[in-house]
Design a protein around this motif. Structure first.
Motif, PDB file in Angstrom:
ATOM      1  N   GLY A 114       1.260  -6.021  -4.404  1.00  0.00           N
ATOM      2  CA  GLY A 114       1.047  -4.593  -4.595  1.00  0.00           C
ATOM      3  C   GLY A 114       0.934  -4.256  -6.064  1.00  0.00           C
ATOM      4  N   THR A 119       6.533  -2.055  -3.997  1.00  0.00           N
ATOM      5  CA  THR A 119       5.717  -2.630  -2.931  1.00  0.00           C
ATOM      6  C   THR A 119       5.808  -4.152  -2.939  1.00  0.00           C
ATOM      7  N   SER A 122       9.252  -5.423  -1.889  1.00  0.00           N
ATOM      8  CA  SER A 122       9.603  -5.209  -0.486  1.00  0.00           C
ATOM      9  C   SER A 122       9.075  -6.356   0.378  1.00  0.00           C
ATOM     10  N   LEU A 159       2.154  -1.652   4.010  1.00  0.00           N
ATOM     11  CA  LEU A 159       2.912  -1.279   2.814  1.00  0.00           C
ATOM     12  C   LEU A 159       2.059  -1.175   1.560  1.00  0.00           C
ATOM     13  N   ASN A 160       0.943  -1.910   1.519  1.00  0.00           N
ATOM     14  CA  ASN A 160       0.173  -1.967   0.271  1.00  0.00           C
ATOM     15  C   ASN A 160      -1.276  -1.522   0.368  1.00  0.00           C
ATOM     16  N   GLU A 163      -2.706   0.806  -2.181  1.00  0.00           N
ATOM     17  CA  GLU A 163      -2.692   0.379  -3.585  1.00  0.00           C
ATOM     18  C   GLU A 163      -3.823  -0.581  -3.938  1.00  0.00           C
TER      19      GLU A 163
END
Length: 164
Positions: A114, A119, A122, A159-160, A163
């Protein structure tokens, strides 16, 4: 004829326990035995005999192999293979980074999950983002104008994705 490249999980050892790892459950429960160094060199011979031209080494984390990793690289380069390394980047510092760049590897792929610390960490674990980013920067500076390609690898996920 197309360029023949093999991706090889050369070790099951890893210094991280990433949340998305597809092989870790087998690797980290001891279900996968390490191939001895001599057998790895014999495998390289068989790949070359089979017409393979490129070899991407991943794992686990190939750099956990330490000196055995560089023995494999030296042998593969001697046999004429174009080598790529896929690494999580944490061990790619100092003398290890210099040895990787000087080894004859043609492509280094570093995993960065990320654009932000939160990010990346995690997925890869605490205290990894800044170290990896710093190692990428040092790697880029050290390689200079040598013909080594550096790529960033990201596993796209919920989650990414915003980005990328």
């Amino acid at each position: 004829m197309a360029f023949k490249n093999i991706k090889w999980d050369i070790t099951s050892n890893c210094n991280l326990r990433c949340t998305h790892c597809s092989v870790g459950k087998s690797y980290f429960k001891g279900k996968v035995k390490e191939i001895p160094l001599q057998k790895k060199l014999e495998i390289i011979d068989k790949l070359v005999d089979g017409g393979v031209e490129g070899l991407s080494l991943l794992g686990g984390e190939p750099l956990t192999m330490k000196d055995d990793f560089f023995t494999v690289i030296d042998y593969a380069v001697l046999k004429g293979l174009k080598i790529s390394l896929v690494t999580n980047g944490l061990l790619l510092n100092g003398k290890v980074m210099e040895k990787v760049v000087d080894s004859g590897i043609k492509r280094i792929v570093v995993s960065l999950e990320g654009a932000t610390k939160d990010t990346h960490e995690s997925i890869r674990g605490k205290n990894t983002f800044e170290r990896v980013v710093n190692n990428i920067q040092n790697l880029t500076n050290y390689k200079g104008d040598r013909d080594i390609h550096i790529n960033i690898n990201t596993v796209l996920n919920r989650l990414n994705y915003n980005e990328i």
